[in-house]
Write an enzyme that holds these catalytic residues in place. Sequence first.
Site, PDB file in Angstrom:
ATOM      1  N   SER A  57     -36.993  19.738  -6.883  1.00  0.00           N
ATOM      2  CA  SER A  57     -36.344  20.268  -5.677  1.00  0.00           C
ATOM      3  C   SER A  57     -36.429  19.204  -4.580  1.00  0.00           C
ATOM      4  CB  SER A  57     -37.088  21.525  -5.223  1.00  0.00           C
ATOM      5  OG  SER A  57     -38.391  21.149  -4.788  1.00  0.00           O
ATOM      6  N   ASP A  89     -32.752  19.182  -8.418  1.00  0.00           N
ATOM      7  CA  ASP A  89     -32.573  20.626  -8.354  1.00  0.00           C
ATOM      8  C   ASP A  89     -32.287  21.083  -6.913  1.00  0.00           C
ATOM      9  OD1 ASP A  89     -32.693  23.092  -9.684  1.00  0.00           O
ATOM     10  OD2 ASP A  89     -34.813  23.372  -9.180  1.00  0.00           O
ATOM     11  N   HIS A 221     -30.749  30.398 -12.854  1.00  0.00           N
ATOM     12  CA  HIS A 221     -31.895  29.990 -12.045  1.00  0.00           C
ATOM     13  C   HIS A 221     -32.871  31.156 -11.960  1.00  0.00           C
ATOM     14  CE1 HIS A 221     -30.807  26.041 -10.337  1.00  0.00           C
ATOM     15  NE2 HIS A 221     -29.615  26.402 -10.744  1.00  0.00           N
ATOM     16  N   GLY A 222     -34.064  30.869 -11.422  1.00  0.00           N
ATOM     17  CA  GLY A 222     -35.034  31.949 -11.220  1.00  0.00           C
ATOM     18  C   GLY A 222     -35.520  32.542 -12.528  1.00  0.00           C
ATOM     19  N   GLY A 223     -35.750  31.689 -13.529  1.00  0.00           N
ATOM     20  CA  GLY A 223     -36.131  32.173 -14.868  1.00  0.00           C
ATOM     21  C   GLY A 223     -37.524  32.798 -14.930  1.00  0.00           C
ATOM     22  N   VAL A 244     -36.980  27.198 -14.908  1.00  0.00           N
ATOM     23  CA  VAL A 244     -38.278  27.855 -14.705  1.00  0.00           C
ATOM     24  C   VAL A 244     -39.140  26.953 -13.826  1.00  0.00           C
ATOM     25  CG1 VAL A 244     -40.369  28.730 -15.820  1.00  0.00           C
ATOM     26  CG2 VAL A 244     -38.170  28.978 -16.971  1.00  0.00           C
ATOM     27  N   ASN A 245     -39.652  27.520 -12.764  1.00  0.00           N
ATOM     28  CA  ASN A 245     -40.557  26.758 -11.904  1.00  0.00           C
ATOM     29  C   ASN A 245     -41.846  27.537 -11.610  1.00  0.00           C
ATOM     30  OD1 ASN A 245     -41.730  24.975 -10.148  1.00  0.00           O
ATOM     31  ND2 ASN A 245     -40.082  24.937  -8.655  1.00  0.00           N
ATOM     32  N   THR A 246     -41.721  28.735 -11.020  1.00  0.00           N
ATOM     33  CA  THR A 246     -42.914  29.463 -10.561  1.00  0.00           C
ATOM     34  C   THR A 246     -43.958  29.660 -11.671  1.00  0.00           C
ATOM     35  OG1 THR A 246     -41.500  30.622  -9.011  1.00  0.00           O
ATOM     36  CG2 THR A 246     -43.693  31.519  -9.317  1.00  0.00           C
TER      37      THR A 246
HETATM   38  P1  13P Z   1     -38.339  30.257 -10.642  1.00  0.00           P
HETATM   39  O1  13P Z   1     -39.289  29.624  -9.699  1.00  0.00           O
HETATM   40  O2  13P Z   1     -38.100  31.697 -10.360  1.00  0.00           O
HETATM   41  O3  13P Z   1     -38.718  30.022 -12.062  1.00  0.00           O
HETATM   42  O4  13P Z   1     -36.927  29.558 -10.413  1.00  0.00           O
HETATM   43  C1  13P Z   1     -36.834  28.180 -10.647  1.00  0.00           C
HETATM   44  C2  13P Z   1     -35.483  27.649 -10.397  1.00  0.00           C
HETATM   45  O5  13P Z   1     -34.490  28.339 -10.482  1.00  0.00           O
HETATM   46  C3  13P Z   1     -35.394  26.228 -10.051  1.00  0.00           C
HETATM   47  O6  13P Z   1     -34.100  25.797  -9.923  1.00  0.00           O
END
Ligand code: 13P
Length: 297
Positions: A57, A89, A221-223, A244-246
Amino acid sequence: IIRLCYNPNMDSLSEILLKAQKNNWAVGHFNISNLEQLRAIMETAKKINAPIMIGLSEGERKFVGLRQAVALVKAFKEEYGLPVFLNPDHSHSVESAKEAYDAGFDSVHIDLSKLPFNENIEGTKEVVDYVKSKNPEISVEGELGYLRGESRIQKEIIKIKPEDLTKPEEAAEFAEKTGVDRFAGAYGNSHGISVDEPALDIERIRSVRKALTENVAMVLHGGSGIPDSQIKEAIKAGISNIHVNTEIRMAYAEALRNFLAENPEETTPYKILAPAVETVRIKVEEKLKLFGSVNRI
Ligand code: 13P
């Protein structure tokens, strides 16, 4: 500048995403803030023979450094011979997208989804034209629809309204006018782990898929925090790339916190960080298996 050159024997990202779409699997995109997380992801991709995307990011880019990220990924790519693509990203401005491309990133994400529709199209098209004029093989992603949340554990319920969701006819117009290779939309997904369980609108994914041409890949996004069963349904409905990030951040931070609490005297960074690398490995393997990415090289 160092550039992550394509190996002529290796498929481009667009070719890989098209194969994924046709065969009902998805390429995993994982965010990193440091070398340890990158190592854990790359070792896992190598172990199970999966193509992979590494994302940073704007905040992550500022911390790691653009050229530094390019150099690190290039080192793993050469050593492992894997199809790995480095993506800026959620670049929230035309300038930051171009800057990442100029530094050697070999994929681009321009996210102007908070702007009015026409301004989003205009800025996204500017990035597509810029990148394609330099290298038509580079895959560019644009985003449309309102994606809520941030990549952290959310304290409040994130209410997703029906008008937040991407409309199929707007998706088609956006993709056609901008020339993007990857399309990110809002289908009930949000960034971070929400308090309530997310509910993807699978029917919406399917209708956006129908509205787009085959060569445009659909990105989710937001996996993090989406139940496995919904992820599988989303892939069947047409998603071929999942971010996937969080969940990676949580695995990393928890292992680190536990280790430091149990070993307050330890000062050697590679000993302190080893359990964090291991938990990220486990998490990434779990996700890549869920996405059907095993042995896709
Ligand atoms: P999450 O943090 O919900 O996994 O989303 C990550 C994301 O979409 C990064 O582009």
